[in-house]
Design an enzyme around this catalytic site. Structure first.
Site, mmCIF file in Angstrom:
data_model
loop_
_atom_site.group_PDB
_atom_site.id
_atom_site.type_symbol
_atom_site.label_atom_id
_atom_site.label_comp_id
_atom_site.label_asym_id
_atom_site.label_seq_id
_atom_site.Cartn_x
_atom_site.Cartn_y
_atom_site.Cartn_z
ATOM 1 N N GLU A 1 -40.159 -37.855 37.092
ATOM 2 C CA GLU A 1 -41.431 -38.083 36.126
ATOM 3 C C GLU A 1 -42.439 -38.959 37.107
ATOM 4 O OE1 GLU A 1 -39.463 -39.443 32.610
ATOM 5 O OE2 GLU A 1 -40.911 -37.963 31.584
ATOM 6 N N GLY B 1 -36.593 -40.108 34.778
ATOM 7 C CA GLY B 1 -37.838 -40.857 35.282
ATOM 8 C C GLY B 1 -38.197 -40.994 36.602
ATOM 9 N N ALA C 1 -34.606 -43.826 34.641
ATOM 10 C CA ALA C 1 -34.880 -44.962 33.933
ATOM 11 C C ALA C 1 -33.723 -45.859 34.129
ATOM 12 C CB ALA C 1 -34.987 -44.562 32.393
ATOM 13 N N GLU D 1 -31.919 -36.125 30.951
ATOM 14 C CA GLU D 1 -32.159 -36.930 29.821
ATOM 15 C C GLU D 1 -31.347 -36.464 28.723
ATOM 16 O OE1 GLU D 1 -34.438 -36.323 31.782
ATOM 17 O OE2 GLU D 1 -35.851 -38.057 31.968
HETATM 18 N N1 COA Z 1 -29.646 -46.709 34.717
HETATM 19 C C1 COA Z 1 -28.587 -47.612 34.890
HETATM 20 N N2 COA Z 1 -27.478 -47.661 35.683
HETATM 21 C C2 COA Z 1 -27.404 -46.656 36.293
HETATM 22 C C3 COA Z 1 -28.225 -45.412 36.264
HETATM 23 C C4 COA Z 1 -29.167 -45.451 35.532
HETATM 24 N N3 COA Z 1 -30.286 -44.434 35.227
HETATM 25 N N4 COA Z 1 -27.630 -44.404 37.120
HETATM 26 C C5 COA Z 1 -26.368 -45.200 37.640
HETATM 27 N N5 COA Z 1 -26.360 -46.296 37.302
HETATM 28 C C6 COA Z 1 -25.089 -47.262 37.611
HETATM 29 C C7 COA Z 1 -23.898 -46.601 37.321
HETATM 30 O O1 COA Z 1 -23.452 -46.914 36.021
HETATM 31 C C8 COA Z 1 -23.014 -47.244 38.481
HETATM 32 O O2 COA Z 1 -22.840 -48.497 38.018
HETATM 33 P P1 COA Z 1 -21.446 -49.357 38.244
HETATM 34 O O3 COA Z 1 -21.345 -49.253 39.878
HETATM 35 O O4 COA Z 1 -21.419 -50.647 37.706
HETATM 36 O O5 COA Z 1 -20.298 -48.458 37.998
HETATM 37 C C9 COA Z 1 -24.012 -47.249 39.650
HETATM 38 O O6 COA Z 1 -25.250 -47.207 39.162
HETATM 39 C C10 COA Z 1 -23.798 -46.081 40.397
HETATM 40 O O7 COA Z 1 -23.599 -44.974 39.872
HETATM 41 P P2 COA Z 1 -22.676 -43.670 40.357
HETATM 42 O O8 COA Z 1 -23.168 -42.812 39.167
HETATM 43 O O9 COA Z 1 -21.429 -44.108 40.616
HETATM 44 O O10 COA Z 1 -23.589 -43.347 41.594
HETATM 45 P P3 COA Z 1 -23.405 -41.847 42.127
HETATM 46 O O11 COA Z 1 -24.110 -42.227 43.544
HETATM 47 O O12 COA Z 1 -22.301 -41.077 42.129
HETATM 48 O O13 COA Z 1 -24.334 -41.068 41.402
HETATM 49 C C11 COA Z 1 -26.596 -40.553 40.014
HETATM 50 C C12 COA Z 1 -25.884 -41.189 41.155
HETATM 51 C C13 COA Z 1 -28.002 -41.020 39.962
HETATM 52 C C14 COA Z 1 -26.480 -39.100 40.253
HETATM 53 C C15 COA Z 1 -25.758 -40.702 38.764
HETATM 54 O O14 COA Z 1 -25.613 -42.239 38.830
HETATM 55 C C16 COA Z 1 -26.429 -40.541 37.599
HETATM 56 O O15 COA Z 1 -26.383 -39.112 37.001
HETATM 57 N N6 COA Z 1 -27.056 -41.335 37.049
HETATM 58 C C17 COA Z 1 -27.920 -41.049 35.736
HETATM 59 C C18 COA Z 1 -29.102 -40.378 35.841
HETATM 60 C C19 COA Z 1 -29.721 -40.046 34.582
HETATM 61 O O16 COA Z 1 -29.203 -39.600 33.544
HETATM 62 N N7 COA Z 1 -31.037 -40.404 34.534
HETATM 63 C C20 COA Z 1 -31.991 -40.339 33.472
HETATM 64 C C21 COA Z 1 -31.839 -41.462 32.756
HETATM 65 S S1 COA Z 1 -32.871 -41.352 31.050
#
Ligand code: COA
Length: 710
Positions: free
Chosen positions: A109, A106, A66, A129
């Site tokens: 999902e 998401g 999400a 989450e």
């Molecule tokens: N929603 C909004 N923004 C997100 C996001 C999300 N789910 N996941 C990552 N971002 C943003 C980060 O804040 C970052 O923004 P910035 O460049 O302005 O700082 C950018 O996307 C890149 O994220 P980053 O974590 O640096 O990339 P990565 O390649 O190292 O890792 C993930 C990728 C997906 C593993 C990691 O971003 C992550 O764990 N995200 C959260 C996943 C999550 O919890 N999803 C469930 C949501 S309920």
């Protein structure tokens, strides 16, 4: 052909519609992307030239979940993920998720809503989450137990851990692992599915697997999670949802149940705090006003001065990141001991199955010992981790200034000393900065990067990027006593000693702070860190005339140090130790009572947990406002990252500065004033920081205006 005006691209290959999520960098499922997928699916459904659909992600990953930023709105705008998944399930054509990179939250999902899932061999999947204080609110708590069974679903969703493709295949979360070309194999899979009896199989139609004793299984997994975070709301809600998955309710009712739980969590203070920290950690590495194109200094090999506990811990970070490390000690026997300790730690990891023997051998192969400073000459970065004494650190840094090659970065691991003075000793202060690791350095996530007055911008930027390579959460601090973390810790520990002198017991203090959510109470923490270490720093500060002119200041820790009660390693400190178990010791109570008599401190027996928390936490937060005003931290959120990643502060509160906002600045200021009045002779210790004072005044004025606005 592209679905118009959307973030989902649409193309056709071999009678298969390819729907590509195209919202870099993580293909977060924002409302426009969900709408785009919906539109593309309608197009595929209507298109007679399409027999099946593959959903894939553009760029590095399938989908990071999400769009967390949307949660701040308090509601999820349609089409939500349930609508998208329902559309897939009723499309009448097989839909296959082709997963590469990550499928998280998401994203996972969405994949579970598809009829089939195929993943690249290095894909990572999971439901993070819970770490954001919410639950999978797009059917994840309902579909997962149907595919993988209650025990695995509970483990995955409650832990938030990621799993690789082979584990996902084994447990049934996915149907296949691609051999080579993911998209091509996904297309073949989709076309085959068209002709198979189970081609349109949906997860929702399956019975819940391994549902016998579901309640007990879920409770046992929940109990494990709550041991670490007993106050967390999300795990309990997740448990309720998975339990509901095994009930007789219709699938629609199950989704309604899950959505209600999700929205409650999303709008609660815990999830807001955890989301704040998620973005705070990402923001902390960004240095304001720094040219993004600034070339970084290449760091391929590292030197560490000092092979003690800290030096060894620091070395392991770089070895784990596959970087060659040379550790230096003056005496051969100390060097041998240090290297042996590193070997033993790695061997322990092998024993616990966290590392293979081959990985350990590789790391040990990258490690060299030396007793000769000349061996630092080819290093790109040298970190000194010698005894916390200015003279010793100056001598070491003077040598490094001479031997290190031009352009090499010299870092000090000091936790309290003036980085600018240490930097001058090298004769090349622009190459110098602080890299303050926290013990045990190979485990603790935080790295305070200390920006000296003359630190070159590319040195600072290089250190922040390096931190990411070694899996640390880095925060920049300016130079001051204790930097961000230890400076704030000082006011916390100050009140700990006063409360003990006033009559509280160590166990009472620790229970109050652990009840608030600290990973470890202050007395246990001091015993673990070493009473002598803290007493030594205080003696040094007294010699510099830097301690408050109050004789009772931190008198207890210094007395315990003088008596050799140095903490856990000595078998006694704030507690007496029965093995590793702390036991309240009447002798400490007597020492505290004697000190109270000496300093005219009134003993009381009415100290409550609430007073303990206020007395320790409010001055700590107050110090945070001083740090902001002095420009020591770039952002309040950086302070929150320091405390949650380095000091066991409960993430569920978002960190001290976020908590200040939750409490309300007027209330915080007034309570500080009240505590100052209560301890009249030490009123200054509680004087609200000018910045807090101003912000509280502004908050007060906003409150005054509120009735008009309404
Ligand atoms: N929603 C909004 N923004 C997100 C996001 C999300 N789910 N996941 C990552 N971002 C943003 C980060 O804040 C970052 O923004 P910035 O460049 O302005 O700082 C950018 O996307 C890149 O994220 P980053 O974590 O640096 O990339 P990565 O390649 O190292 O890792 C993930 C990728 C997906 C593993 C990691 O971003 C992550 O764990 N995200 C959260 C996943 C999550 O919890 N999803 C469930 C949501 S309920």
């Amino acid at each position: 052909m592209a679905a118009t005006g959307t973030l989902a691209k649409y193309a056709i290959r071999d009678r298969v519609a390819i729907v590509t999520l195209n919202a870099p960098p993580v293909n977060g499922l924002s409302q426009p992307l969900r709408a785009g997928i919906q539109e593309a699916l309608h197009q595929a459904k209507a298109d007679a030239a399409v027999d099946a659909v593959v959903i894939t992600g553009a760029g590095k990953m399938f989908c990071g979940g999400a769009d967390i930023k949307e949660f701040a709105a308090g509601e999820i705008t349609e089409p939500d993920l349930n609508i998208v998944c329902a559309l897939i399930e009723t499309l009448g054509k097989p839909v296959v998720a082709a997963i590469h990179g990550y499928a998280l939250g998401g994203g996972m999902e969405l994949a579970l809503g598809c009829h089939h899932r195929i993943a690249a061999h290095d894909a990572q999947m999971g439901f993070p989450e819970v770490t954001l204080g919410v639950l999978p609110g797009g059917g994840g708590t309902q579909r997962t137990p149907r595919l993988v069974g209650v025990p695995v679903a509970s483990d995955l969703i409650l832990s938030g851990r990621m799993i690789g493709a082979s584990e996902a295949l084994e447990c049934g979360l996915i149907d296949a692992v691609a051999q080579d070309d993911l998209l091509k194999e996904a297309i073949t899979f989709a076309l085959d599915a068209k002709d198979r009896a189970d081609g349109l199989r949906t997860a929702r139609a399956l019975p819940v697997k391994d549902a016998a004793n579901a309640k007990d299984t879920i409770s046992a997994t929940l109990a494990k999670v709550l041991r670490r975070t007993p106050n967390a709301h999300a795990p309990k809600a997740i448990a309720r949802c998975i339990e509901f998955a095994a009930s007789d309710a219709s699938f629609e009712d199950r989704l309604i149940f899950e959505r209600k739980e999700f929205l409650e969590l999303m709008n609660g203070t815990q999830s807001k705090a955890l989301r704040h920290l998620f973005f705070a950690e990402k923001a902390a590495v960004k240095i304001p006003n720094l040219d993004k194109e600034l070339p970084l200094r290449p760091i391929e090999c590292v030197g560490i001065i000092g092979a003690g506990t800290m030096g060894g811990g620091i070395a392991m970070n770089f070895l784990n990141a596959d970087m060659p490390v040379t550790v230096l000690e003056i005496a051969q026997d100390a060097l041998d001991r240090g290297i042996e300790n590193i070997r033993r730690t790695f061997a322990g990891n092998v024993e616990k199955g966290r590392m293979t023997l081959a990985q350990m051998d590789r790391r040990m192969g990258l490690l060299k010992g030396s007793t000769d400073y000349a061996d630092m000459a080819d290093r790109d970065l040298v970190i000194e981790a010698v005894f916390e004494n200015m003279k010793i650190k100056q001598d070491v840094c003077a040598k490094l200034g001479e031997v290190c090659k031009p352009g090499a970065i010299i870092a000090t691991n000091t936790s309290t000393l003036d980085v600018d003075i240490i930097a001058e000793a090298t004769g090349r202060p622009d190459d110098v900065l602080g890299m303050h690791f926290f013990s045990p350095a190979h485990i603790m996530r935080l790295l305070e990067v200390v920006r000296g007055a003359k630190t070159a911008p590319d040195v600072l930027a290089t250190a922040m990027q390096l931190a990411r390579r070694i899996n640390k959460v880095a925060v920049v601090s300016g130079v001051c006593y204790g930097f961000i973390g230890n400076r704030m810790l000082e006011s916390y520990l100050r009140e700990m000693d006063y409360l003990l002198m006033e009559g509280a017991t160590p166990a009472q203090l620790d229970a109050a702070l652990e009840g608030f959510g600290m990973a470890m109470g202050p007395c246990r923490m001091m015993d673990m860190a070493g009473v002598d270490v803290n007493a030594f720093v205080l003696d040094g500060r007294e010699a510099e005339g830097a301690l408050p002119d109050t004789p009772s200041y931190r008198a207890l820790v210094r007395k315990l140090g003088a008596l050799g009660r140095n903490g856990q390693k000595a078998g006694k400190g704030y507690y007496r130790y029965d093995g590793r178990t702390p036991v309240d010791d009447p002798e400490v109570n007597q020492i505290a009572a004697d000190l109270a008599a000496e300093f005219g401190i009134r003993r009381r027996n009415d100290i409550t947990d609430a007073e303990i928390c206020d007395r320790l936490l409010y001055p700590l937060i107050n110090e945070g406002f001083k740090i902001m005003e002095e420009g020591i931290a770039y952002r309040e959120a950086d302070i929150d990252v320091v405390w949650t990643a380095g000091y066991g502060w409960p993430a569920l509160t978002g960190g001290p500065m976020h908590l200040a906002q939750t409490i309300g600045l007027t209330k915080l200021r007034d309570r500080l004033i009240g505590l100052g009045q209560q301890t009249q002779d030490r009123f200054d210790f509680f004087t609200p920081a000018p910045l807090l004072q101003r912000l509280a005044d502004a908050e007060g004025r906003a409150d005054e205006r509120l009735p008009e606005a309404v």
